[in-house]
Design an enzyme around this catalytic site. Structure first.
Site, short mmCIF file in Angstrom:
data_model
loop_
_atom_site.label_atom_id
_atom_site.label_comp_id
_atom_site.label_asym_id
_atom_site.label_seq_id
_atom_site.Cartn_x
_atom_site.Cartn_y
_atom_site.Cartn_z
N CYS A 179 8.69 -3.79 2.11
CA CYS A 179 9.22 -3.02 3.25
C CYS A 179 10.01 -1.84 2.69
CB CYS A 179 10.11 -3.91 4.09
SG CYS A 179 11.05 -2.96 5.28
N CYS A 181 12.26 -1.61 10.17
CA CYS A 181 11.48 -0.37 10.26
C CYS A 181 11.49 0.16 11.69
CB CYS A 181 10.03 -0.59 9.80
SG CYS A 181 9.93 -0.72 8.00
N TRP A 214 -13.48 -2.94 -7.49
CA TRP A 214 -13.10 -3.20 -6.10
C TRP A 214 -14.11 -2.67 -5.09
CZ3 TRP A 214 -12.97 1.83 -4.87
CH2 TRP A 214 -12.44 2.74 -5.79
N GLU A 244 -4.60 8.22 -13.38
CA GLU A 244 -5.49 7.05 -13.42
C GLU A 244 -6.91 7.50 -13.12
OE1 GLU A 244 -4.70 3.73 -10.89
OE2 GLU A 244 -2.55 3.73 -11.33
N GLU A 248 -8.09 -7.93 -11.36
CA GLU A 248 -8.69 -6.78 -12.03
C GLU A 248 -9.30 -7.11 -13.39
OE1 GLU A 248 -5.33 -4.03 -11.51
OE2 GLU A 248 -6.52 -3.08 -9.92
N LYS A 249 -9.64 -8.38 -13.59
CA LYS A 249 -10.13 -8.74 -14.93
C LYS A 249 -11.48 -8.09 -15.24
CE LYS A 249 -12.30 -13.24 -13.97
NZ LYS A 249 -11.81 -14.00 -12.82
N GLU A 274 1.57 4.24 -6.41
CA GLU A 274 0.75 4.49 -5.22
C GLU A 274 1.43 4.03 -3.93
OE1 GLU A 274 -3.21 2.94 -5.89
OE2 GLU A 274 -3.74 4.70 -7.05
C1 GAL Z 1 -5.10 1.96 -8.51
C2 GAL Z 1 -3.83 1.25 -8.93
C3 GAL Z 1 -4.00 0.57 -10.27
C4 GAL Z 1 -5.30 -0.19 -10.34
C5 GAL Z 1 -6.45 0.73 -10.00
C6 GAL Z 1 -7.80 0.07 -10.04
O1 GAL Z 1 -5.12 2.20 -7.15
O2 GAL Z 1 -2.76 2.14 -9.01
O3 GAL Z 1 -2.90 -0.28 -10.50
O4 GAL Z 1 -5.26 -1.25 -9.45
O5 GAL Z 1 -6.26 1.23 -8.70
O6 GAL Z 1 -8.83 0.97 -9.74
#
Ligand code: GAL
Length: 681
Positions: free
Chosen positions: A122, A167, A318, A310, A358-359, A157
Site C-alpha cells: 500500500c 488510500c 511470463w 532491464e 522466474e527460474k 517498477e
Molecule cells: C520486470 C521486473 C523484474 C523481472 C522482469 C522479468 O518487470 O522489474 O524484476 O521480474 O520483469 O521480465
C-alpha cells in the site's frame, strides 16, 4: 542535489550489466567468485543489487545484516565494477507483512491481499513508508562512501493501486485539496448524473466507472501517491549521499504512471523494455514501437543520456509463448537503445535462480553455469562491442524538428470515457486507442526517415517545425492557446481524430469539437464519431488515398480545405483530412485512424513542403531505420534492418567507417535479418 541531471558521476563508458541477486546464493559463497569471473569475461561493468533482498538485509524488525552485501560491494570495488544499490521496497518481508496487515493492498472489492507476491504494498501506509525509509537510511549510512556505489535504484517498477481505507481517505483529502469545496467537486465531476452528488467528502469511493471524472482523478491520485512514496524513500538517500544519483525503473508507456511527472523527480531516466519476438511478416513495425518507447525516454531526459535498466538477453518466461530471440535480434535491441541515447544496458537477469517464478526467465548465466551457452556468448560479444563503441557514450542524439505530444492525461480520460471504440492491440506493448494512434504516427514519420522528439504538455514547442498531436483528447484552454500561438509563429500542427473532446475533468467541451478554440484553429467542426468493426474499412480519396479503420469522425469544413475525403459509407464525400492556414502556420486535421500507408504519404508531402530534414538523404526500404548520435568532434550513424529479409543498402555519397565490422567501408552494406551497423560518419 549536486548532480547534473542525466549524468552518473562515476560513469566513464557504457555501463553494461544486469540485475544481480547474490542474496539468493548466500548458502553457496563460491557463486559470487564464479559470477565475478564470468562478469569479467562478459565485459560487465555494473549490476543492480538487492532489489528484492529486504529480508536478507533485515531478517527481523530492526536487526540488520550487511555482511553478505559488504562482500559483494567490496568485491565489485576491487574489480573496478559498480553497484546500482537497490532500496528493497519492491517486495515486503513476510515478518512485516504479517505483523502490519495495513501494508498489504486491498482490491476494489475490499479484499486484502494475502502476504506474498511483490509490487503490492500500500503506497499510503504510514508503516510501510516508515519501514522503507528506515532500511534505506541504513543502506545509505553504511555505503555512502563505498567506491562501488554508483547509483540508487529506488524501488522497482512502482505501479498498481490499493483501495484500502488509508488510500480512500488519502484520495478524499487529495480531492479536497484539488477542488476546495464539494460544490466545485460536484460540478467538475458532473456528479448529478445517476444521482451521485457528493454531500460529504467521506462518501467518496475509490472506483465508480459511472463517474468518469472520478476515474480520471483516481488515476492522477494513484500516480501522485506512487511519486510521493518514491520521494519518501529518497529522503535519507538525498540527505546522506547528495552526490549519488537516484533513479527508478520506468515501464515505457505503462498506462498507470504519468512518467513526465516522475521524470522531474529522478536524477536520470531508467526504463525496462521487453519486446517479444514476433514472427509476422511486418514484425519490423514492433521494432519501431520499441524505438517509440526509447524516444519517449530520450524526451523525458531532455535529450540527455538515459538507462535501459532491464531487458532480457533471451526469452522471458511470463508470456503465453516465450520464444527465444532470433539471432542478431537481441544485439539489435541493445544498439537500438544506444542509438536513442541509452548509456547503460542492463539485463534482467544475471543468473537464473534454481526456483521461484522466474527460474526459466532468460539470464546471462544459465543453470548450466558456464560461459558455454549461446546466450552467454552473445552477451559477451555485446559487452566487447560496447567497449569498442566507448566514444559513442559521450555523443548526444541531435534534436529533432518534429515533436510528438505523448500525454497520459488524454489517455486516462479517453480510457475512462465510455463510447469510443475500445482497442486492444495484439502488439508487444499494451496498446489502447490512444497509444495505437501515437504508434501509427510515429511509425509513419520513422518510415519517412524523420526523427521525432517526444514532448509533454509542459514542453516548449517553439523549437520545432512540426507538432504532432495524436488523440489529444483532453485539452485545457491554456494548452489550446499555446498550440494556437505555435501556429501563429509559423509552426505546422497535425491533430488526429479524438482531439479536443474534454476538459481537465473529463467533461465534454460545449460548442462543438474540437473544443477550447481548436475548432477555429483547424477550421472544422467534428460533428460525430463512427466506430468500425475490426474488419471494416472506409475508403479515402483525394490528395491521399487508402483506408481508414476503427474510428472515423464526420467533420464539416469551417474555413479549412478538404484534401482527402471519405470514398465509402453514408458520409462519402465528407472531409477526412483537412488543411487550414492559420496565421503563419498550417493546421492539419486527420479525422480517422488511417492505415500506415496513408500516413506515410501524408508525412512525405509535409516533409517536402516544410523542408523537414531526414536522418539520411536516402530512401531506405520499409523496416530499415537510420539514427544518429553526435558529439563536438564525431558523428555516428546506426543503421537497423528490422525486417526478416536481407537488404543491401548503398549509402551513396556518405563517407563512413563501419565501427564493428572486420573489414571497413564496403561500398554497399549488406544487412541480414535483424542486422545493425554502427558507422562513424
Ligand atoms: C520486470 C521486473 C523484474 C523481472 C522482469 C522479468 O518487470 O522489474 O524484476 O521480474 O520483469 O521480465
Amino acid at each position: 542535489m549536486n548532480i547534473p541531471k542525466g549524468t552518473i558521476p562515476k560513469q566513464t563508458q557504457f555501463f553494461y550489466g544486469a540485475d544481480y541477486n547474490p542474496d539468493q546464493w548466500q548458502h553457496a559463497p563460491e557463486i559470487l567468485e564464479r559470477d565475478i569471473e564470468l562478469m569479467k569475461q562478459a565485459g560487465v561493468t555494473s549490476a543492480s543489487v538487492g532489489i528484492f533482498a529486504w529480508t536478507a538485509l533485515e531478517p527481523e524488525e530492526g536487526r540488520y545484516e550487511f555482511a553478505w552485501l559488504d562482500r559483494v560491494m567490496d568485491r565489485f570495488a576491487q574489480e573496478g565494477m559498480f553497484v546500482f544499490l537497490a532500496t528493497p521496497s519492491g517486495s515486503k518481508p513476510m515478518w512485516l507483512s504479517e505483523k502490519y496487515p495495513e501494508v498489504r493492498r486491498v482490491n476494489k472489492d475490499g479484499r486484502r491481499d494475502a502476504s506474498g507476491w511483490r509490487h503490492n504494498h500500500c503506497m499510503s501506509s504510514p508503516v510501510y513508508r516508515e519501514k522503507s525509509r528506515a532500511i534505506n537510511a541504513q543502506l545509505a549510512l553504511r555505503y555512502k562512501d563505498h567506491p562501488a556505489l554508483a547509483l540508487w535504484h529506488v524501488g522497482n517498477e512502482y505501479s498498481g493501486e490499493c483501495h484500502c481505507e488509508l488510500c480512500r481517505t488519502a484520495f478524499q483529502d487529495w480531492l479536497r485539496q484539488r477542488y476546495g469545496s464539494l460544490h466545485a467537486l460536484n460540478s467538475a465531476w458532473w456528479s448529478s448524473f445517476w444521482n451521485h452528488t457528493i454531500t460529504d467528502w467521506r462518501q467518496i469511493q475509490t472506483a465508480d466507472p459511472s463517474i468518469d471524472a472520478l476515474q480520471l482523478d483516481w488515476m492522477r491520485f494513484v500516480n501522485d501517491q506512487h511519486v510521493s512514496f518514491m520521494l519518501n524513500e529518497m529522503i535519507p538517500l538525498r540527505e546522506l549521499t547528495p552526490d549519488v544519483p537516484c533513479m527508478t525503473n520506468f515501464m515505457g508507456t505503462h498506462e498507470s504512471n504519468n512518467y513526465w511527472q516522475w521524470a522531474e523527480h529522478v536524477d536520470i531516466i531508467a526504463n525496462d523494455l521487453y519486446p517479444m519476438p514476433a514472427d509476422c511478416a511486418d514484425s519490423w513495425r514492433y521494432s519501431i514501437q520499441s524505438d517509440f518507447i526509447h524516444s519517449l525516454m530520450r524526451g523525458m531526459s531532455g535529450g540527455k543520456s538515459w538507462m535501459l535498466l532491464e531487458c532480457s538477453p533471451s526469452s522471458v518466461n511470463w508470456g503465453e509463448i516465450n520464444k527465444l530471440k532470433r539471432p542478431r535480434s537481441h544485439r539489435q535491441e541493445v544498439l537500438q537503445a544506444v542509438a536513442n541515447g541509452a548509456n547503460t544496458i542492463h539485463y534482467f537477469q544475471w543468473r537464473k535462480g534454481r526456483g521461484g517464478f522466474e527460474k526459466y526467465h532468460g539470464a546471462v548465466v544459465d543453470h548450466e553455469g558456464t560461459n558455454q551457452s549461446r546466450v552467454f556468448k552473445d552477451c559477451a560479444t555485446i559487452g566487447s562491442e560496447l567497449a569498442q563503441l566507448s566514444a559513442v557514450h559521450s555523443a548526444d542524439c541531435p534534436h529533432a524538428e518534429v515533436a510528438m505530444l505523448f500525454d497520459w492525461e488524454s489517455r486516462w480520460a479517453l480510457n475512462a470515457s465510455r463510447g469510443p471504440k475500445v482497442i486492444k492491440s495484439g502488439g508487444p506493448f499494451a496498446g489502447d486507442l490512444y497509444t495505437e494512434l501515437c504508434f501509427d504516427h510515429y511509425e509513419a514519420l520513422t518510415c519517412c526517415g524523420i526523427t521525432v522528439d517526444q514532448v509533454s504538455t509542459q514542453s516548449d514547442f517553439s523549437r520545432y517545425k512540426l507538432l504532432v498531436l495524436p488523440a489529444l483528447y483532453l485539452v485545457t484552454q491554456e494548452l489550446a492557446d499555446r498550440i494556437y500561438q505555435f501556429t501563429q509563429c509559423g509552426g505546422q500542427v497535425v491533430a488526429t481524430c479524438m482531439t479536443g473532446y474534454v476538459d481537465l475533468t473529463n467533461c465534454c467541451w460545449l460548442g462543438g469539437f474540437p473544443g477550447a478554440g481548436l475548432k477555429e484553429l483547424f477550421g472544422i467542426w467534428n460533428e460525430e464519431l463512427d466506430n468500425l468493426h475490426n474488419d471494416e474499412r472506409v475508403e479515402l480519396n483525394g490528395q491521399f488515398g487508402g483506408f481508414a479503420r476503427d474510428v472515423v469522425e464526420r467533420v464539416h469544413l469551417r474555413g479549412a480545405e478538404s484534401i482527402a475525403q471519405a470514398g465509402s459509407e453514408f458520409y462519402t464525400g465528407h472531409p477526412l483530412i483537412t488543411e487550414h492556414i492559420c496565421e503563419a502556420g498550417h493546421a492539419f486535421y486527420l479525422a480517422a485512424r488511417f492505415e500506415c500507408a496513408v500516413l506515410v504519404d501524408f508525412y512525405q508531402s509535409l516533409a517536402t513542403r516544410f523542408d523537414l530534414s531526414r536522418n539520411l538523404d536516402i530512401d531506405l526500404p520499409a523496416g530499415l531505420v537510420f539514427r544518429r548520435r553526435e558529439s563536438a568532434d564525431a558523428k555516428y550513424g546506426f543503421l537497423f534492418n528490422y525486417t526478416q529479409e536481407t537488404h543491401s543498402v548503398d549509402l551513396k555519397g556518405l563517407s563512413y567507417s563501419d565501427l564493428l565490422a572486420e573489414s571497413n567501408c564496403a561500398k554497399k552494406l549488406e544487412l541480414k535479418p535483424y542486422a545493425t551497423k554502427v558507422l562513424r560518419i
